[in-house]
Design a protein around this motif. Structure first.
Motif, PDB file in Angstrom:
ATOM      1  N   ASP A 317       0.815  -1.226   0.000  1.00  0.00           N
ATOM      2  CA  ASP A 317       0.000   0.000   0.000  1.00  0.00           C
ATOM      3  C   ASP A 317       0.846   1.272   0.000  1.00  0.00           C
ATOM      4  O   ASP A 317       0.542   2.219  -0.743  1.00  0.00           O
ATOM      5  N   PRO A 318       1.927   1.360   0.818  1.00  0.00           N
ATOM      6  CA  PRO A 318       2.775   2.564   0.743  1.00  0.00           C
ATOM      7  C   PRO A 318       3.370   2.788  -0.643  1.00  0.00           C
ATOM      8  O   PRO A 318       3.414   3.933  -1.117  1.00  0.00           O
ATOM      9  N   PHE A 319       3.808   1.732  -1.312  1.00  0.00           N
ATOM     10  CA  PHE A 319       4.355   1.897  -2.660  1.00  0.00           C
ATOM     11  C   PHE A 319       3.301   2.439  -3.619  1.00  0.00           C
ATOM     12  O   PHE A 319       3.557   3.375  -4.388  1.00  0.00           O
ATOM     13  N   LYS A 321       0.622   4.143  -2.955  1.00  0.00           N
ATOM     14  CA  LYS A 321       0.267   5.522  -2.620  1.00  0.00           C
ATOM     15  C   LYS A 321       1.351   6.493  -3.079  1.00  0.00           C
ATOM     16  O   LYS A 321       1.049   7.551  -3.666  1.00  0.00           O
ATOM     17  N   ILE A 322       2.623   6.158  -2.820  1.00  0.00           N
ATOM     18  CA  ILE A 322       3.725   7.048  -3.197  1.00  0.00           C
ATOM     19  C   ILE A 322       3.832   7.150  -4.719  1.00  0.00           C
ATOM     20  O   ILE A 322       3.982   8.248  -5.270  1.00  0.00           O
ATOM     21  N   SER A 325       1.519   9.508  -6.366  1.00  0.00           N
ATOM     22  CA  SER A 325       1.749  10.947  -6.167  1.00  0.00           C
ATOM     23  C   SER A 325       2.972  11.466  -6.920  1.00  0.00           C
ATOM     24  O   SER A 325       3.238  12.663  -6.929  1.00  0.00           O
ATOM     25  N   THR A 418       7.807   1.787   5.180  1.00  0.00           N
ATOM     26  CA  THR A 418       6.716   2.688   5.547  1.00  0.00           C
ATOM     27  C   THR A 418       6.591   3.782   4.488  1.00  0.00           C
ATOM     28  O   THR A 418       7.509   4.006   3.688  1.00  0.00           O
ATOM     29  N   GLU A 419       5.495   4.469   4.519  1.00  0.00           N
ATOM     30  CA  GLU A 419       5.292   5.560   3.571  1.00  0.00           C
ATOM     31  C   GLU A 419       6.357   6.635   3.746  1.00  0.00           C
ATOM     32  O   GLU A 419       6.886   7.175   2.767  1.00  0.00           O
ATOM     33  N   LEU A 422       9.977   5.228   2.523  1.00  0.00           N
ATOM     34  CA  LEU A 422      10.010   5.053   1.072  1.00  0.00           C
ATOM     35  C   LEU A 422       9.943   6.388   0.347  1.00  0.00           C
ATOM     36  O   LEU A 422      10.665   6.621  -0.626  1.00  0.00           O
ATOM     37  N   SER A 423       9.074   7.271   0.833  1.00  0.00           N
ATOM     38  CA  SER A 423       8.926   8.580   0.201  1.00  0.00           C
ATOM     39  C   SER A 423      10.228   9.369   0.280  1.00  0.00           C
ATOM     40  O   SER A 423      10.660   9.989  -0.711  1.00  0.00           O
TER      41      SER A 423
END
Length: 533
Positions: A317-319, A321-322, A325, A418-419, A422-423
């Motif tokens: 999910d974090p991947f 989402k990032i 964006s 984590t978001e 990774l971000s």
């Protein structure tokens, strides 16, 4: 030149070519595709140069040359599904010594690695085939297949997909110096602190002891039971057979690892899997990348980490989402052994198969997110692409540490996807030019060679075909006690003990003589005094 002379010249050339061609057996029991992909270009080139090659493998070559005969083992998919259920991530997090024990044990039990039970192998052992050379990966828990060298009375050549294996160095006759050489399972740097050297020394010693134990017990027992053929009783131990090699080719280069000494018959040929001219991209991928105004991020764990396991780790999910964006587009290799289909998401192209080299070679590729396998790293560094390493297993942790320390990428813990982490890492590599600059510098080093890696590998193979074991040092086949000078130290210790005992007794006798003499002299003086009185 007359017609007759021309015919004679052509006959000489043809006969010369025939004389130089060899019958070669290539045997790979490993199921991991990465172990095959690195050396398959070499196998193909051997066939293209006129050698007759029999290739036993789980991962066959596509469109093989006509004189490359492939015997395909049927258990690859089953093995991959079992590995997914066992979790490569959990393996990778095990302490190094228990991991070595587990890998040695699992190596004989995983579907696909028990090649000694395959009917194709039984048929090979009982055949009347003749080979001039046997090539295989005889270090990575399949040392017992070095007995194929004995079976066919041929020259032995080993491939190793890992460069810094203490076990390989031990068997090549140039054991590790743990002061600056660390095992491939370790992430210690080339320059270690005192406590790192202590830990490295202890760990390397224990791991090698485990290797010796399993080869001399479990593997030897398996080989004696299953790898039988006429004359098998006369063969040496596995350790002796697997050490007596004419050539060892490793997937190594100093641009992507810590330089260290090797034996004369060990040659680093990393880059064999990098195509000189990558194939054109399929139209859908080409259009997708060409239209990426701000570039492309490419993500692939190969077959190491499935989507199922990525979800279990909380990273999926974090991947998503990032990536949603980012102004860059994303190409994501979708790995699922359970058959799960990829979703349809804006800005992201999912695919079960991707032409990795062609993607990395595209000028729009800005970042490679990888598990830090050496094959993929070599491809990325060829084209100067910076990386983010998220290691899962084996040497990947060491490779990621090197990547981070020299500055062409960043490492992330697989349990910290984590978001926020990774971000930060993705934006750092995409916006800070130093990662790209170092990747391009490493690319220049990687490509600055006297000949292409495939040509170099084939050169050395044909060299030992012509000249035999001339590169092999005496240390490769020396007994353990001679290599480590245990007999010399024992003799010196015994000599010192004898000298010490002799000197001690001589001094004791000398003192006794002196004291006895003085005592007798005193008695004589006393007797004379009494007589005088």
């Amino acid at each position: 030149m007359s017609r007759t002379n021309l015919i004679v010249v052509l006959l000489v050339v043809l006969l010369g070519s025939a004389a130089e061609s060899a019958r070669i057996l290539v045997f790979f029991c490993q199921t991991a595709r990465s172990h095959h992909i690195v050396f398959q270009p070499v196998i193909r080139e051997l066939a293209l140069r006129g050698h007759e090659v029999d290739y036993y493998t789980h991962v066959p070559l596509k469109d093989p040359p006509k004189n490359l005969n492939q015997i395909v083992f049927p258990h690859l998919e089953q093995s991959m599904k079992v590995m997914e259920e066992m979790s490569m991530v959990e393996w990778g997090q095990m302490p190094k010594v228990p991991l070595e024990v587990f890998m040695r044990t699992a190596g004989l039990e995983l579907p696909g690695l028990d090649c000694h039970n395959f009917p194709e192998v039984k048929e090979l052992l009982s055949s009347d085939k003749k080979y001039d050379m046997v090539i295989g990966e005889f270090f990575f828990y399949v040392e017992h297949f070095a007995y194929l060298i004995h079976r066919f009375d041929a020259l032995g050549v080993a491939f190793s997909s890992n460069p810094d294996m203490s076990w390989l160095n031990e068997m090549s006759g140039l054991p590790d110096n743990p002061a600056y050489m660390s095992n491939f399972l370790s992430d210690f740097p080339g320059r270690m602190s005192f406590f790192e050297r202590v830990k490295n020394t202890v760990m390397s010693t224990i791991v090698k002891a485990i290797d010796v134990y399993y080869v001399k017990t479990r593997l030897q027992s398996v080989a004696d039971e299953h790898l039988r053929y006429e004359g098998w009783e006369s063969r040496r131990s596995i350790f002796q057979e697997a050490s007596d090699l004419a050539l060892i080719l490793t997937n190594s280069h100093h641009s992507l690892g810590y330089p260290s000494p090797t034996a004369p018959h060990v040659k680093g040929i990393m880059g064999t899997n990098v195509a000189e001219n990558p194939k054109p991209l399929p139209k859908d991928i080409q259009d997708f990348m060409d239209s990426a105004e701000h570039g492309v991020v490419y993500l692939s764990w190969g077959s190491m980490l499935s989507v199922k396991e990525l979800r279990n780790l909380g990273g999926y999910d974090p991947f998503v989402k990032i990536f949603g964006s980012l102004k860059q587009k994303v190409i994501w290799k979708w790995t699922s052994w359970s058959g799960e289909e990829p979703p349809v998401l804006p800005n992201i192209m999912f695919s079960k198969w991707l032409p990795q080299q062609s993607i990395l070679a595209h000028n729009k590729t800005k970042l490679f997110i990888t598990h830090s396998g050496l094959g993929g790293m070599g491809e990325a560094i060829t084209y100067g692409v910076p990386m983010i390493g998220i290691p899962v297993f084996g040497d990947q942790f060491r490779n990621t540490k090197f990547m981070s320390s020299v500055g062409f990428g960043i490492g992330i813990d697989v349990f910290n996807m984590t978001e926020a982490s990774l971000s930060w890492a993705i934006n750092e590599v995409l916006t800070n030019p130093r990662y790209k600059e170092e990747a391009e510098r490493r690319s220049l080093i990687f490509k600055d060679r006297p000949m292409k890696p495939v040509d170099e590998a084939v050169y050395w193979i044909e060299y030992v075909l012509r000249h035999g074991k001339v590169l092999q040092p005496a240390s490769a086949t020396m007994p353990f006690y001679q290599l480590y000078l245990l007999d010399v130290f024992a003799a010196l210790a015994l000599t010192l003990i004898v000298i010490f005992v002799v000197v001690k007794r001589t001094i004791r006798l000398l003192f006794r003589f002196i004291f006895n003499r003085n005592g007798n002299h005193g008695k004589t003086k006393a007797t004379v005094s009494k007589k005088t009185d």
